[in-house]
Design a protein around this motif. Structure first.
Motif, PDB file in Angstrom:
ATOM      1  N   ASN A  52       0.822  -1.206   0.000  1.00 14.12           N
ATOM      2  CA  ASN A  52       0.000   0.000   0.000  1.00 14.12           C
ATOM      3  C   ASN A  52       0.858   1.259   0.000  1.00 14.12           C
ATOM      4  OD1 ASN A  52      -3.245  -0.241   0.668  1.00 14.12           O
ATOM      5  ND2 ASN A  52      -2.115  -2.093   1.145  1.00 14.12           N
ATOM      6  N   THR A  53       1.964   1.242   0.730  1.00  7.05           N
ATOM      7  CA  THR A  53       2.870   2.396   0.747  1.00  7.05           C
ATOM      8  C   THR A  53       3.500   2.605  -0.620  1.00  7.05           C
ATOM      9  OG1 THR A  53       3.369   2.034   3.099  1.00  7.05           O
ATOM     10  CG2 THR A  53       4.918   3.377   1.838  1.00  7.05           C
ATOM     11  N   LEU A  54       3.908   1.506  -1.258  1.00  5.58           N
ATOM     12  CA  LEU A  54       4.474   1.600  -2.606  1.00  5.58           C
ATOM     13  C   LEU A  54       3.446   2.184  -3.572  1.00  5.58           C
ATOM     14  CD1 LEU A  54       6.768   1.016  -4.587  1.00  5.58           C
ATOM     15  CD2 LEU A  54       5.860  -1.317  -4.824  1.00  5.58           C
ATOM     16  N   ALA A  55       2.202   1.741  -3.466  1.00  7.70           N
ATOM     17  CA  ALA A  55       1.141   2.265  -4.335  1.00  7.70           C
ATOM     18  C   ALA A  55       0.937   3.756  -4.089  1.00  7.70           C
ATOM     19  CB  ALA A  55      -0.157   1.511  -4.090  1.00  7.70           C
ATOM     20  N   ALA A  56       0.934   4.167  -2.817  1.00  9.90           N
ATOM     21  CA  ALA A  56       0.737   5.585  -2.491  1.00  9.90           C
ATOM     22  C   ALA A  56       1.856   6.436  -3.077  1.00  9.90           C
ATOM     23  CB  ALA A  56       0.663   5.762  -0.980  1.00  9.90           C
ATOM     24  N   ILE A  57       3.091   5.962  -2.964  1.00  8.01           N
ATOM     25  CA  ILE A  57       4.237   6.706  -3.504  1.00  8.01           C
ATOM     26  C   ILE A  57       4.156   6.791  -5.025  1.00  8.01           C
ATOM     27  CG2 ILE A  57       6.737   6.651  -3.806  1.00  8.01           C
ATOM     28  CD1 ILE A  57       6.903   5.381  -1.002  1.00  8.01           C
ATOM     29  N   ALA A  58       3.828   5.658  -5.657  1.00 14.11           N
ATOM     30  CA  ALA A  58       3.750   5.626  -7.115  1.00 14.11           C
ATOM     31  C   ALA A  58       2.623   6.508  -7.647  1.00 14.11           C
ATOM     32  CB  ALA A  58       3.555   4.191  -7.590  1.00 14.11           C
ATOM     33  N   LEU A  59       1.530   6.611  -6.908  1.00 18.52           N
ATOM     34  CA  LEU A  59       0.412   7.446  -7.337  1.00 18.52           C
ATOM     35  C   LEU A  59       0.672   8.924  -7.075  1.00 18.52           C
ATOM     36  CD1 LEU A  59      -2.488   5.199  -6.013  1.00 18.52           C
ATOM     37  CD2 LEU A  59      -2.022   5.706  -8.424  1.00 18.52           C
ATOM     38  N   ALA A  60       1.391   9.216  -5.982  1.00 19.71           N
ATOM     39  CA  ALA A  60       1.624  10.608  -5.603  1.00 19.71           C
ATOM     40  C   ALA A  60       2.772  11.251  -6.371  1.00 19.71           C
ATOM     41  CB  ALA A  60       1.895  10.705  -4.102  1.00 19.71           C
ATOM     42  N   ALA A  61       3.804  10.480  -6.696  1.00 24.08           N
ATOM     43  CA  ALA A  61       5.008  11.048  -7.319  1.00 24.08           C
ATOM     44  C   ALA A  61       4.725  11.830  -8.602  1.00 24.08           C
ATOM     45  CB  ALA A  61       6.024   9.944  -7.580  1.00 24.08           C
ATOM     46  N   PRO A  62       3.905  11.301  -9.527  1.00 26.47           N
ATOM     47  CA  PRO A  62       3.639  12.072 -10.751  1.00 26.47           C
ATOM     48  C   PRO A  62       2.868  13.363 -10.500  1.00 26.47           C
ATOM     49  CG  PRO A  62       3.146   9.747 -11.077  1.00 26.47           C
ATOM     50  CD  PRO A  62       3.324   9.954  -9.612  1.00 26.47           C
ATOM     51  N   LEU A  63       2.153  13.436  -9.388  1.00 27.14           N
ATOM     52  CA  LEU A  63       1.388  14.635  -9.061  1.00 27.14           C
ATOM     53  C   LEU A  63       2.255  15.663  -8.357  1.00 27.14           C
ATOM     54  CD1 LEU A  63      -1.810  12.862  -7.682  1.00 27.14           C
ATOM     55  CD2 LEU A  63      -1.560  13.959  -9.921  1.00 27.14           C
ATOM     56  N   VAL A  64       3.169  15.185  -7.528  1.00 28.16           N
ATOM     57  CA  VAL A  64       4.006  16.080  -6.724  1.00 28.16           C
ATOM     58  C   VAL A  64       5.250  16.530  -7.489  1.00 28.16           C
ATOM     59  CG1 VAL A  64       5.354  16.289  -4.593  1.00 28.16           C
ATOM     60  CG2 VAL A  64       3.183  15.039  -4.582  1.00 28.16           C
ATOM     61  N   ALA A  65       5.894  15.591  -8.156  1.00 28.40           N
ATOM     62  CA  ALA A  65       7.130  15.893  -8.888  1.00 28.40           C
ATOM     63  C   ALA A  65       7.106  15.160 -10.228  1.00 28.40           C
ATOM     64  CB  ALA A  65       8.350  15.483  -8.061  1.00 28.40           C
ATOM     65  N   PRO A  66       6.324  15.641 -11.181  1.00 31.68           N
ATOM     66  CA  PRO A  66       6.082  14.915 -12.430  1.00 31.68           C
ATOM     67  C   PRO A  66       7.323  14.658 -13.278  1.00 31.68           C
ATOM     68  CG  PRO A  66       5.218  17.150 -12.548  1.00 31.68           C
ATOM     69  CD  PRO A  66       5.566  16.914 -11.131  1.00 31.68           C
ATOM     70  N   GLU A  67       8.376  15.437 -13.101  1.00 32.95           N
ATOM     71  CA  GLU A  67       9.588  15.262 -13.908  1.00 32.95           C
ATOM     72  C   GLU A  67      10.643  14.417 -13.209  1.00 32.95           C
ATOM     73  OE1 GLU A  67       9.637  16.235 -17.010  1.00 32.95           O
ATOM     74  OE2 GLU A  67       7.628  17.060 -16.724  1.00 32.95           O
ATOM     75  N   SER A  68      10.353  13.969 -12.001  1.00 31.60           N
ATOM     76  CA  SER A  68      11.337  13.180 -11.250  1.00 31.60           C
ATOM     77  C   SER A  68      11.474  11.779 -11.826  1.00 31.60           C
ATOM     78  CB  SER A  68      10.935  13.095  -9.777  1.00 31.60           C
ATOM     79  OG  SER A  68       9.736  12.339  -9.637  1.00 31.60           O
ATOM     80  N   ARG A  69      12.586  11.133 -11.535  1.00 25.38           N
ATOM     81  CA  ARG A  69      12.821   9.773 -12.017  1.00 25.38           C
ATOM     82  C   ARG A  69      11.809   8.812 -11.402  1.00 25.38           C
ATOM     83  NH1 ARG A  69      19.196   8.478 -11.745  1.00 25.38           N
ATOM     84  NH2 ARG A  69      18.425   6.626 -12.858  1.00 25.38           N
ATOM     85  N   LEU A  70      11.450   9.058 -10.146  1.00 26.02           N
ATOM     86  CA  LEU A  70      10.461   8.209  -9.492  1.00 26.02           C
ATOM     87  C   LEU A  70       9.118   8.309 -10.199  1.00 26.02           C
ATOM     88  CD1 LEU A  70       9.509   6.353  -7.217  1.00 26.02           C
ATOM     89  CD2 LEU A  70       9.164   8.394  -5.793  1.00 26.02           C
ATOM     90  N   ALA A  71       8.723   9.526 -10.548  1.00 29.72           N
ATOM     91  CA  ALA A  71       7.442   9.723 -11.233  1.00 29.72           C
ATOM     92  C   ALA A  71       7.444   9.058 -12.599  1.00 29.72           C
ATOM     93  CB  ALA A  71       7.150  11.216 -11.366  1.00 29.72           C
ATOM     94  N   LEU A  72       8.527   9.223 -13.338  1.00 29.30           N
ATOM     95  CA  LEU A  72       8.619   8.612 -14.663  1.00 29.30           C
ATOM     96  C   LEU A  72       8.582   7.095 -14.570  1.00 29.30           C
ATOM     97  CD1 LEU A  72      11.344  10.931 -16.257  1.00 29.30           C
ATOM     98  CD2 LEU A  72       8.867  11.006 -16.604  1.00 29.30           C
ATOM     99  N   TRP A  73       9.265   6.549 -13.542  1.00 31.63           N
ATOM    100  CA  TRP A  73       9.261   5.098 -13.334  1.00 31.63           C
ATOM    101  C   TRP A  73       7.865   4.602 -12.977  1.00 31.63           C
ATOM    102  CZ3 TRP A  73       7.973   2.493  -8.818  1.00 31.63           C
ATOM    103  CH2 TRP A  73       8.212   1.111  -8.835  1.00 31.63           C
ATOM    104  N   SER A  74       7.198   5.301 -12.079  1.00 29.42           N
ATOM    105  CA  SER A  74       5.912   4.830 -11.567  1.00 29.42           C
ATOM    106  C   SER A  74       4.799   4.890 -12.590  1.00 29.42           C
ATOM    107  CB  SER A  74       5.510   5.629 -10.319  1.00 29.42           C
ATOM    108  OG  SER A  74       5.305   6.991 -10.638  1.00 29.42           O
ATOM    109  N   GLU A  75       4.978   5.647 -13.666  1.00 28.07           N
ATOM    110  CA  GLU A  75       3.965   5.731 -14.713  1.00 28.07           C
ATOM    111  C   GLU A  75       4.176   4.695 -15.816  1.00 28.07           C
ATOM    112  OE1 GLU A  75       1.096   8.735 -15.002  1.00 28.07           O
ATOM    113  OE2 GLU A  75       1.400   7.236 -13.433  1.00 28.07           O
TER     114      GLU A  75
END
Length: 217
Positions: A52-75
Motif C-alpha cells: 500500500n505504501t508503494l502504491a501511495a508513492i507511485a500514485l503521488a510522485a507524478p502529481l508532486v514531482a512529475p519530472e522526477s525519475r520516481l514519477a517517470l518510473w511509476s507511470e
C-alpha cells in the motif's frame, strides 16, 4: 491532464496513503517511546503495509514531482503492472486466508478495509482506465518477483533475530524452514503469474487503443 483526471488521481493517492497512515496511528497509540521503534520495524514488516505504501508513492510522485525519475518510473506500464500484482495478491490473501482470524471494529476496520480492499480496487480501476506509459513487456513478470523475494528474505532474517513473523504461513517457529521456504517459492511463482496476466491485459489495452485511434480522427 483534465481537472477530472487530476481529481481522480489525487483521490486515489490520498486513499492509498490513508490506510498505512491510519494503521500506524492506531498501532503507535498503544505504544510507548521505548517500544515504538521496535513496533515500527514490525509495522513495516507486513507486506500489506509495504504494498500500500508503494502504491501511495507511485500514485503521488507524478502529481508532486512529475519530472522526477520516481514519477517517470511509476507511470511505466511494467511497474504499474507489478504494483497491481502486489495489491491484488494482498487483497486475495487477506480475504481468503486471514480475514476470518480476527474481527476489527471502528477505526481498525476502516484501516483494514482501506489497505485490503479499497486501495487494491482503486489501483486496479486506475490501471484499467489509464494503463501505463510505454510497452508492457513480459520481463516485467520476472522483475515483479524481486520485491516479494526481498520481503521473504527480510521476514526470515527478522524472524530469526526477534521471533516475530507477520503472517502465520511464514511462521518458521510453527511450520519450520522447509515448509516456509516452499511457501515463499510458491508465492513467488504466484506473483509472476498474476503479473503476466496484468501485462497481457495492458498489451491488449494498448493494441485496442491503437486500433480505435484512427477511427476517432
Amino acid at each position: 491532464m483534465t481537472d477530472k483526471t487530476r481529481a481522480w488521481r489525487i483521490l486515489i493517492a490520498l486513499v492509498a496513503a490513508a490506510g498505512p497512515i491510519l494503521q500506524y496511528g492506531l498501532m503507535a497509540y498503544d505504544e510507548t517511546l521505548a517500544t515504538l521503534p521496535a513496533k515500527t520495524v514490525e509495522f513495516f514488516s507486513y507486506f500489506t503495509i509495504l504494498s500500500n505504501t508503494l502504491a501511495a508513492i507511485a500514485l503521488a510522485a507524478p502529481l508532486v514531482a512529475p519530472e522526477s525519475r520516481l514519477a517517470l518510473w511509476s507511470e511505466q506500464a511494467g511497474p504499474r503492472a507489478a504494483i497491481a500484482t502486489y495489491l491484488a495478491i494482498t487483497a486475495v490473501v487477506y480475504h481468503t486466508m486471514l480475514a476470518h482470524t480476527w474481527d476489527p471494529h471502528g477505526l481498525r476496520l476502516a484501516a483494514t478495509t482501506l489497505n485490503h480492499t479499497i486501495t487494491p480496487a482503486a489501483f486496479l480501476v486506475d490501471l484499467a482506465l489509464r494503463g501505463g506509459q510505454g510497452e508492457a513487456r513480459w520481463i516485467a513478470a520476472l522483475k515483479s518477483m524481486a520485491f516479494p523475494a526481498l520481503f521473504g528474505a527480510w521476514t526470515l532474517a527478522h524472524g530469526a533475530a526477534t521471533g516475530f513473523y507477520p503472517y502465520p504461513f511464514m511462521d518458521v517457529a510453527k511450520r519450520g524452514y522447509p515448509a516456509v521456504l516452499v511457501t515463499i517459492v510458491q508465492m513467488g511463482v504466484a506473483f509472476a503469474l498474476v503479473c503476466l496476466i496484468f501485462v497481457a491485459l495492458l498489451r491488449v489495452r494498448s493494441r485496442a487503443a491503437l486500433t480505435l485511434k484512427p477511427s476517432a480522427l
